[in-house]
Design a protein around this motif. Sequence first.
Motif, PDB file in Angstrom:
ATOM      1  N   LEU A 175      20.520  18.026  12.945  1.00 44.12           N
ATOM      2  CA  LEU A 175      19.594  17.176  12.188  1.00 44.12           C
ATOM      3  C   LEU A 175      18.437  17.982  11.611  1.00 44.12           C
ATOM      4  N   ASN A 176      18.003  19.003  12.318  1.00 47.72           N
ATOM      5  CA  ASN A 176      16.924  19.851  11.808  1.00 47.72           C
ATOM      6  C   ASN A 176      17.357  20.659  10.597  1.00 47.72           C
ATOM      7  N   LYS A 177      18.649  20.888  10.458  1.00 56.11           N
ATOM      8  CA  LYS A 177      19.166  21.628   9.302  1.00 56.11           C
ATOM      9  C   LYS A 177      19.168  20.778   8.039  1.00 56.11           C
ATOM     10  N   LEU A 178      19.149  19.455   8.211  1.00 53.72           N
ATOM     11  CA  LEU A 178      19.163  18.568   7.058  1.00 53.72           C
ATOM     12  C   LEU A 178      17.805  18.581   6.365  1.00 53.72           C
ATOM     13  N   ASP A 179      17.836  18.429   5.071  1.00 56.33           N
ATOM     14  CA  ASP A 179      16.608  18.412   4.280  1.00 56.33           C
ATOM     15  C   ASP A 179      16.097  16.974   4.234  1.00 56.33           C
ATOM     16  N   MET A 180      15.397  16.581   5.286  1.00 57.41           N
ATOM     17  CA  MET A 180      14.929  15.193   5.386  1.00 57.41           C
ATOM     18  C   MET A 180      13.437  15.185   5.696  1.00 57.41           C
ATOM     19  N   VAL A 181      12.815  14.059   5.392  1.00 62.29           N
ATOM     20  CA  VAL A 181      11.407  13.858   5.734  1.00 62.29           C
ATOM     21  C   VAL A 181      11.321  12.678   6.692  1.00 62.29           C
ATOM     22  N   SER A 182      10.216  12.613   7.393  1.00 66.57           N
ATOM     23  CA  SER A 182      10.026  11.490   8.310  1.00 66.57           C
ATOM     24  C   SER A 182       9.727  10.227   7.507  1.00 66.57           C
ATOM     25  N   ARG A 183       9.861   9.102   8.148  1.00 71.60           N
ATOM     26  CA  ARG A 183       9.578   7.823   7.499  1.00 71.60           C
ATOM     27  C   ARG A 183       8.117   7.776   7.061  1.00 71.60           C
ATOM     28  N   GLU A 184       7.232   8.323   7.907  1.00 69.09           N
ATOM     29  CA  GLU A 184       5.804   8.336   7.574  1.00 69.09           C
ATOM     30  C   GLU A 184       5.545   9.138   6.303  1.00 69.09           C
ATOM     31  N   GLU A 185       6.172  10.325   6.206  1.00 70.06           N
ATOM     32  CA  GLU A 185       6.013  11.147   5.005  1.00 70.06           C
ATOM     33  C   GLU A 185       6.556  10.426   3.775  1.00 70.06           C
ATOM     34  N   PHE A 186       7.693   9.764   3.940  1.00 66.77           N
ATOM     35  CA  PHE A 186       8.295   9.017   2.834  1.00 66.77           C
ATOM     36  C   PHE A 186       7.358   7.910   2.376  1.00 66.77           C
ATOM     37  N   ASP A 187       6.788   7.162   3.326  1.00 68.81           N
ATOM     38  CA  ASP A 187       5.878   6.066   2.986  1.00 68.81           C
ATOM     39  C   ASP A 187       4.635   6.576   2.276  1.00 68.81           C
ATOM     40  N   VAL A 188       4.095   7.699   2.746  1.00 67.54           N
ATOM     41  CA  VAL A 188       2.914   8.285   2.102  1.00 67.54           C
ATOM     42  C   VAL A 188       3.244   8.674   0.666  1.00 67.54           C
ATOM     43  N   GLN A 189       4.367   9.343   0.468  1.00 68.58           N
ATOM     44  CA  GLN A 189       4.746   9.773  -0.879  1.00 68.58           C
ATOM     45  C   GLN A 189       5.040   8.581  -1.797  1.00 68.58           C
ATOM     46  N   THR A 190       5.573   7.501  -1.220  1.00 65.56           N
ATOM     47  CA  THR A 190       5.817   6.292  -2.003  1.00 65.56           C
ATOM     48  C   THR A 190       4.501   5.719  -2.509  1.00 65.56           C
ATOM     49  N   LYS A 191       3.483   5.699  -1.644  1.00 65.65           N
ATOM     50  CA  LYS A 191       2.164   5.196  -2.047  1.00 65.65           C
ATOM     51  C   LYS A 191       1.539   6.093  -3.103  1.00 65.65           C
ATOM     52  N   VAL A 192       1.691   7.403  -2.942  1.00 64.82           N
ATOM     53  CA  VAL A 192       1.157   8.345  -3.936  1.00 64.82           C
ATOM     54  C   VAL A 192       1.831   8.103  -5.283  1.00 64.82           C
ATOM     55  N   LEU A 193       3.133   7.935  -5.275  1.00 58.87           N
ATOM     56  CA  LEU A 193       3.864   7.687  -6.512  1.00 58.87           C
ATOM     57  C   LEU A 193       3.415   6.384  -7.165  1.00 58.87           C
ATOM     58  N   LEU A 194       3.202   5.353  -6.370  1.00 56.14           N
ATOM     59  CA  LEU A 194       2.752   4.065  -6.908  1.00 56.14           C
ATOM     60  C   LEU A 194       1.388   4.211  -7.567  1.00 56.14           C
ATOM     61  N   ARG A 195       0.465   4.900  -6.891  1.00 59.33           N
ATOM     62  CA  ARG A 195      -0.866   5.114  -7.485  1.00 59.33           C
ATOM     63  C   ARG A 195      -0.768   5.926  -8.774  1.00 59.33           C
ATOM     64  N   THR A 196       0.103   6.917  -8.783  1.00 59.02           N
ATOM     65  CA  THR A 196       0.278   7.744  -9.977  1.00 59.02           C
ATOM     66  C   THR A 196       0.824   6.913 -11.134  1.00 59.02           C
ATOM     67  N   ARG A 197       1.777   6.053 -10.831  1.00 56.11           N
ATOM     68  CA  ARG A 197       2.322   5.174 -11.882  1.00 56.11           C
ATOM     69  C   ARG A 197       1.247   4.245 -12.428  1.00 56.11           C
ATOM     70  N   GLU A 198       0.412   3.703 -11.537  1.00 52.27           N
ATOM     71  CA  GLU A 198      -0.663   2.806 -11.974  1.00 52.27           C
ATOM     72  C   GLU A 198      -1.640   3.539 -12.882  1.00 52.27           C
ATOM     73  N   LYS A 199      -1.990   4.772 -12.514  1.00 55.03           N
ATOM     74  CA  LYS A 199      -2.897   5.565 -13.345  1.00 55.03           C
ATOM     75  C   LYS A 199      -2.258   5.889 -14.683  1.00 55.03           C
ATOM     76  N   LEU A 200      -0.968   6.223 -14.675  1.00 54.07           N
ATOM     77  CA  LEU A 200      -0.265   6.531 -15.919  1.00 54.07           C
ATOM     78  C   LEU A 200      -0.239   5.316 -16.840  1.00 54.07           C
ATOM     79  N   THR A 201       0.029   4.154 -16.277  1.00 54.34           N
ATOM     80  CA  THR A 201       0.038   2.924 -17.076  1.00 54.34           C
ATOM     81  C   THR A 201      -1.330   2.669 -17.688  1.00 54.34           C
ATOM     82  N   ALA A 202      -2.392   2.858 -16.895  1.00 54.91           N
ATOM     83  CA  ALA A 202      -3.748   2.657 -17.402  1.00 54.91           C
ATOM     84  C   ALA A 202      -4.067   3.653 -18.515  1.00 54.91           C
ATOM     85  N   LEU A 203      -3.653   4.900 -18.335  1.00 52.85           N
ATOM     86  CA  LEU A 203      -3.891   5.915 -19.365  1.00 52.85           C
ATOM     87  C   LEU A 203      -3.101   5.618 -20.647  1.00 52.85           C
ATOM     88  N   GLU A 204      -1.874   5.133 -20.487  1.00 50.51           N
ATOM     89  CA  GLU A 204      -1.081   4.770 -21.673  1.00 50.51           C
ATOM     90  C   GLU A 204      -1.736   3.622 -22.431  1.00 50.51           C
TER      91      GLU A 204
END
Length: 87
Positions: free
Chosen positions: A41-70
């Motif tokens: 399992l350590n050989k697999l290129d995976m992230v923890s659920r917490e890391e995934f959730d954090v990155q999902t929130k970052v992506l959502l904020r980035t999309r919101e900023k992009l929409t506002a800028l557009e």
Amino acid sequence: MIDPKKIEEMARQVHNALPPGLRSLGEEVDKKVKQVLQSQLNKLDMVSREEFDVQTKVLLRTREKLTALEEKLAQLEAQLARQPSDQ
């Protein structure tokens, strides 16, 4: 990092799937199965659920900023189009 409880659960499932003769080896088999699972399992290129959730929130904020800028860019372009040209 993989949750140790999940690894233990997978090891238990593998252990339960073993033929009864092998199952009688007990803790030795459990330890080896856990080691092999952890290693693989350590050989697999995976992230923890917490890391995934954090990155999902970052992506959502980035999309919101992009929409506002557009939207802001569209407003500025519209203002520019309405202004008479100086040429």
